[in-house]
Structure formats: structure tokens, C-alpha cells
Design a protein around this motif. Structure first.
Motif, PDB file in Angstrom:
ATOM      1  N   ASP A  38       5.944   4.946   4.471  1.00  0.00           N
ATOM      2  CA  ASP A  38       6.352   6.213   3.824  1.00  0.00           C
ATOM      3  C   ASP A  38       7.341   6.934   4.491  1.00  0.00           C
ATOM      4  N   PRO A  39       8.164   7.795   3.908  1.00  0.00           N
ATOM      5  CA  PRO A  39       9.186   8.486   4.867  1.00  0.00           C
ATOM      6  C   PRO A  39       8.931   9.213   5.856  1.00  0.00           C
ATOM      7  N   GLY A  40       9.299   8.886   6.994  1.00  0.00           N
ATOM      8  CA  GLY A  40       9.154   9.553   8.216  1.00  0.00           C
ATOM      9  C   GLY A  40       7.615   9.059   8.727  1.00  0.00           C
ATOM     10  N   LYS A  41       7.184   8.301   8.141  1.00  0.00           N
ATOM     11  CA  LYS A  41       5.754   7.673   8.588  1.00  0.00           C
ATOM     12  C   LYS A  41       5.953   6.301   9.296  1.00  0.00           C
ATOM     13  N   SER A  42       4.728   5.982  10.004  1.00  0.00           N
ATOM     14  CA  SER A  42       4.695   4.423  10.523  1.00  0.00           C
ATOM     15  C   SER A  42       4.377   3.515   9.418  1.00  0.00           C
ATOM     16  N   LEU A  43       4.059   2.365   9.814  1.00  0.00           N
ATOM     17  CA  LEU A  43       4.027   1.256   8.879  1.00  0.00           C
ATOM     18  C   LEU A  43       2.507   1.081   8.671  1.00  0.00           C
ATOM     19  N   GLU A  44       1.840   0.560   7.604  1.00  0.00           N
ATOM     20  CA  GLU A  44       0.800   0.414   6.973  1.00  0.00           C
ATOM     21  C   GLU A  44       0.639  -1.107   6.491  1.00  0.00           C
ATOM     22  N   SER A  45      -0.285  -1.677   7.256  1.00  0.00           N
ATOM     23  CA  SER A  45      -0.593  -3.247   6.723  1.00  0.00           C
ATOM     24  C   SER A  45      -0.817  -3.117   5.081  1.00  0.00           C
ATOM     25  N   LEU A  46      -0.444  -4.045   4.555  1.00  0.00           N
ATOM     26  CA  LEU A  46      -0.848  -4.258   2.988  1.00  0.00           C
ATOM     27  C   LEU A  46      -1.489  -5.565   3.005  1.00  0.00           C
ATOM     28  N   PHE A  47      -0.845  -6.525   2.980  1.00  0.00           N
ATOM     29  CA  PHE A  47      -1.296  -8.166   3.025  1.00  0.00           C
ATOM     30  C   PHE A  47      -0.655  -9.010   4.129  1.00  0.00           C
ATOM     31  N   VAL A  48      -1.766  -9.802   4.443  1.00  0.00           N
ATOM     32  CA  VAL A  48      -1.133 -11.042   5.014  1.00  0.00           C
ATOM     33  C   VAL A  48      -1.618 -12.380   4.464  1.00  0.00           C
ATOM     34  N   LEU A  49      -0.552 -13.226   4.414  1.00  0.00           N
ATOM     35  CA  LEU A  49      -0.814 -14.304   3.404  1.00  0.00           C
ATOM     36  C   LEU A  49      -0.774 -15.641   4.335  1.00  0.00           C
ATOM     37  N   LEU A  50      -1.437 -16.581   4.184  1.00  0.00           N
ATOM     38  CA  LEU A  50      -1.759 -17.431   5.269  1.00  0.00           C
ATOM     39  C   LEU A  50      -1.244 -18.760   5.008  1.00  0.00           C
ATOM     40  N   SER A  51      -1.464 -19.174   3.827  1.00  0.00           N
ATOM     41  CA  SER A  51      -0.956 -20.498   3.360  1.00  0.00           C
ATOM     42  C   SER A  51      -0.339 -20.726   2.026  1.00  0.00           C
ATOM     43  N   ASN A  52       0.275 -21.741   1.800  1.00  0.00           N
ATOM     44  CA  ASN A  52       0.908 -22.061   0.524  1.00  0.00           C
ATOM     45  C   ASN A  52       0.036 -21.693  -0.846  1.00  0.00           C
ATOM     46  N   GLY A  53       0.468 -20.989  -1.683  1.00  0.00           N
ATOM     47  CA  GLY A  53      -0.338 -20.676  -2.772  1.00  0.00           C
ATOM     48  C   GLY A  53      -1.177 -19.190  -2.548  1.00  0.00           C
ATOM     49  N   ALA A  54      -1.233 -18.746  -1.555  1.00  0.00           N
ATOM     50  CA  ALA A  54      -1.901 -17.757  -1.235  1.00  0.00           C
ATOM     51  C   ALA A  54      -1.773 -16.619  -2.243  1.00  0.00           C
ATOM     52  N   VAL A  55      -2.673 -15.874  -2.751  1.00  0.00           N
ATOM     53  CA  VAL A  55      -2.491 -14.747  -3.734  1.00  0.00           C
ATOM     54  C   VAL A  55      -3.564 -13.686  -3.125  1.00  0.00           C
ATOM     55  N   LYS A  56      -2.791 -12.420  -3.020  1.00  0.00           N
ATOM     56  CA  LYS A  56      -3.651 -11.156  -2.772  1.00  0.00           C
ATOM     57  C   LYS A  56      -3.338 -10.125  -3.314  1.00  0.00           C
ATOM     58  N   GLN A  57      -4.579  -9.464  -3.905  1.00  0.00           N
ATOM     59  CA  GLN A  57      -4.386  -8.153  -4.872  1.00  0.00           C
ATOM     60  C   GLN A  57      -5.075  -7.077  -4.182  1.00  0.00           C
ATOM     61  N   GLU A  58      -4.324  -5.707  -4.428  1.00  0.00           N
ATOM     62  CA  GLU A  58      -4.766  -4.524  -3.963  1.00  0.00           C
ATOM     63  C   GLU A  58      -4.371  -3.600  -5.112  1.00  0.00           C
ATOM     64  N   GLY A  59      -4.970  -2.979  -5.944  1.00  0.00           N
ATOM     65  CA  GLY A  59      -4.643  -2.001  -6.895  1.00  0.00           C
ATOM     66  C   GLY A  59      -3.552  -2.666  -7.796  1.00  0.00           C
ATOM     67  N   ARG A  60      -2.591  -2.009  -7.823  1.00  0.00           N
ATOM     68  CA  ARG A  60      -1.474  -2.451  -8.323  1.00  0.00           C
ATOM     69  C   ARG A  60      -0.634  -3.252  -7.916  1.00  0.00           C
ATOM     70  N   LEU A  61      -1.040  -3.750  -6.713  1.00  0.00           N
ATOM     71  CA  LEU A  61       0.078  -4.835  -5.907  1.00  0.00           C
ATOM     72  C   LEU A  61      -0.531  -6.063  -5.878  1.00  0.00           C
ATOM     73  N   MET A  62       0.385  -7.158  -6.098  1.00  0.00           N
ATOM     74  CA  MET A  62      -0.163  -8.281  -5.866  1.00  0.00           C
ATOM     75  C   MET A  62       0.855  -9.209  -5.047  1.00  0.00           C
ATOM     76  N   ALA A  63       0.600  -9.635  -4.036  1.00  0.00           N
ATOM     77  CA  ALA A  63       1.456 -10.561  -3.103  1.00  0.00           C
ATOM     78  C   ALA A  63       1.148 -12.040  -3.289  1.00  0.00           C
ATOM     79  N   SER A  64       2.191 -12.954  -3.180  1.00  0.00           N
ATOM     80  CA  SER A  64       1.845 -14.279  -3.319  1.00  0.00           C
ATOM     81  C   SER A  64       2.880 -14.973  -2.284  1.00  0.00           C
ATOM     82  N   LEU A  65       2.453 -16.358  -2.067  1.00  0.00           N
ATOM     83  CA  LEU A  65       3.288 -16.954  -1.095  1.00  0.00           C
ATOM     84  C   LEU A  65       3.480 -18.486  -1.595  1.00  0.00           C
TER      85      LEU A  65
END
Lengths: 112, 114
Positions: A38-65
Motif C-alpha cells: 500500500d502507498p507509503g507502507k511496507s510489503l505484505e506477503s500474499l502467496f508463495v508458489l512452490l511447484s509447477n501448476g501450483a494455484v493459491k487463492q485468497e479472497g478475490r485474488l488467485m495466483a498460479s505458477l
């Protein structure tokens, strides 16, 4: 040398819409991380993806690798104003190194 | 939730002054990091440490130095500040767990050198 590229760098979208942020990396990365800042703030971890095909979801966000394509995506579903922030992806150099290489970030603005 | 602290949060200082940016974490993490981030830009690793008495330079050349005498403390020092050092400095720590080494970031120190 690992290089990480994000696109788009700037994204303005309306509430309720869907969109995807792309993160390409140049060489093999052991893990792929997504952070929010966020503006003027630090970083917040959302997801870590470890392997091919990994998918993680939190609320309205979904990350894939996809390690074969060297591509990670962060998909936003039905955006809301609270998601406005800068999103960074980061990879790690091969060999289990914990050194992160960050992309330039995608500045997301969600308009009412 | 991560407990990592940085002081000061904001610092305005004149050229040539010596400054130390403090970073402490209460999680017992072995690994700690310093990043430099210009406004609206990506983070660049300037120093890291894998444990007490271990320090390494990062990918971005920096005129700063660090020390790691205690696990919880990782201060960064600039011997003679210059306007080119104006930036935000972020400290992070991590511990390997379940296949990942997620870094937790402090709130940052925004440094302005006049």
C-alpha cells in the motif's frame, strides 16, 4: 542471472471487473512470491508458489505458477476498491538461495 | 503475524552525517535482509545475513555497511550520507518453513539527505 518482468506496470480498472497481472521470469526460479504494498507502507506477503501448476487463492485474488512457461499470474476477480495497491512478484535464484529478485511492480487502481 | 521493527520511520539529515538505521525482529529468524526502494520502483537487495556474524553484500552496490552481532538485530550504517542515498530502506527477516522462505518486511525507513 534471474530477471523478473511484470506487466502491466499500471492498471486502472472498475469495480466488479476481472483482470490478470503477469509475471515472467528469465531463468529457473525455485519459488515465486507475490507481495502487496500500500502507498507509503511496507510489503505484505500474499502467496508463495512452490511447484509447477501450483494455484493459491485468497479472497478475490488467485495466483498460479507455470514453471515450463516461466510465468506466474495474479488474477483479480470482481475487483473492489480495497484491492488498490502495488503488487510485486519475486523469484529466487536457483539452488535454494533465499535472495529475492523483484519485478517492478504493478500499480493497481480500482475505481468505483 | 510478523514482528519486525524499524527505527526511525522517517529521517531527514544533512550531507556528510553518519547514520544508523535500526532493524529488530522478535521471531528468532536466522536470515535478515536490507532492501532499498525508490518511490514507485522495485526493491533491490543491498545486504543480507544468514545468522550471527554472517553478512553479505546484495545485488545492488551500496556504500552502507551492516553488522549482525545478535540474532534479533541487524543495523545498517551509512558513514557519510549523500543526497544519492535518499530512498526508502526496508528490512526483512525469514525462516525456512514448509518448502518456502517467506520474507516478512518491516515498516521501512524513509531517508532524505539534503
Amino acid at each position: 542471472e534471474l530477471k523478473v518482468e511484470q506487466n502491466p506496470l499500471f492498471l486502472s480498472m472498475q469495480e466488479g471487473k476481472n483482470y490478470t497481472i503477469y509475471c515472467n521470469y528469465s531463468t529457473t526460479s525455485d519459488r515465486l512470491y507475490w507481495y502487496r504494498q500500500d502507498p507509503g507502507k511496507s510489503l505484505e506477503s500474499l502467496f508463495v508458489l512452490l511447484s509447477n501448476g501450483a494455484v493459491k487463492q485468497e479472497g478475490r485474488l488467485m495466483a498460479s505458477l507455470d514453471t515450463k512457461a516461466r510465468l506466474s499470474t495474479l488474477h483479480i476477480t470482481a475487483a473492489v476498491h480495497d484491492l488498490s495497491a502495488t503488487y510485486f512478484c519475486a523469484g529466487t535464484t536457483q539452488g535454494g538461495s533465499e535472495k529475492l529478485v523483484f519485478g517492478k511492480g504493478t500499480k493497481l487502481t480500482v475505481n468505483p | 503475524e510478523a514482528d519486525i521493527y524499524q527505527t526511525p520511520r522517517y529521517l531527514v539529515i544533512g550531507t556528510g552525517k553518519k547514520i544508523t538505521l535500526e532493524c529488530s525482529q522478535t521471531m528468532g529468524h536466522d536470515k535478515m535482509y536490507w532492501y532499498q526502494q525508490d518511490p514507485g520502483m522495485e526493491l533491490h537487495l543491498i545486504h543480507y545475513s544468514y545468522g550471527v556474524n554472517s553478512t553479505e553484500k546484495g545485488d545492488l552496490s551500496s556504500e552502507s555497511t551492516v553488522s549482525r552481532i545478535r540474532t534479533e538485530h541487524f543495523p545498517l550504517t551509512l558513514e557519510s550520507a549523500r543526497p544519492s542515498h535518499t530512498s526508502q530502506y526496508l528490512c526483512a527477516s525469514s525462516e525456512y518453513q514448509t518448502g518456502a522462505d517467506t520474507q516478512y518486511f518491516g515498516p521501512g525507513t524513509r531517508l532524505t539527505v539534503l
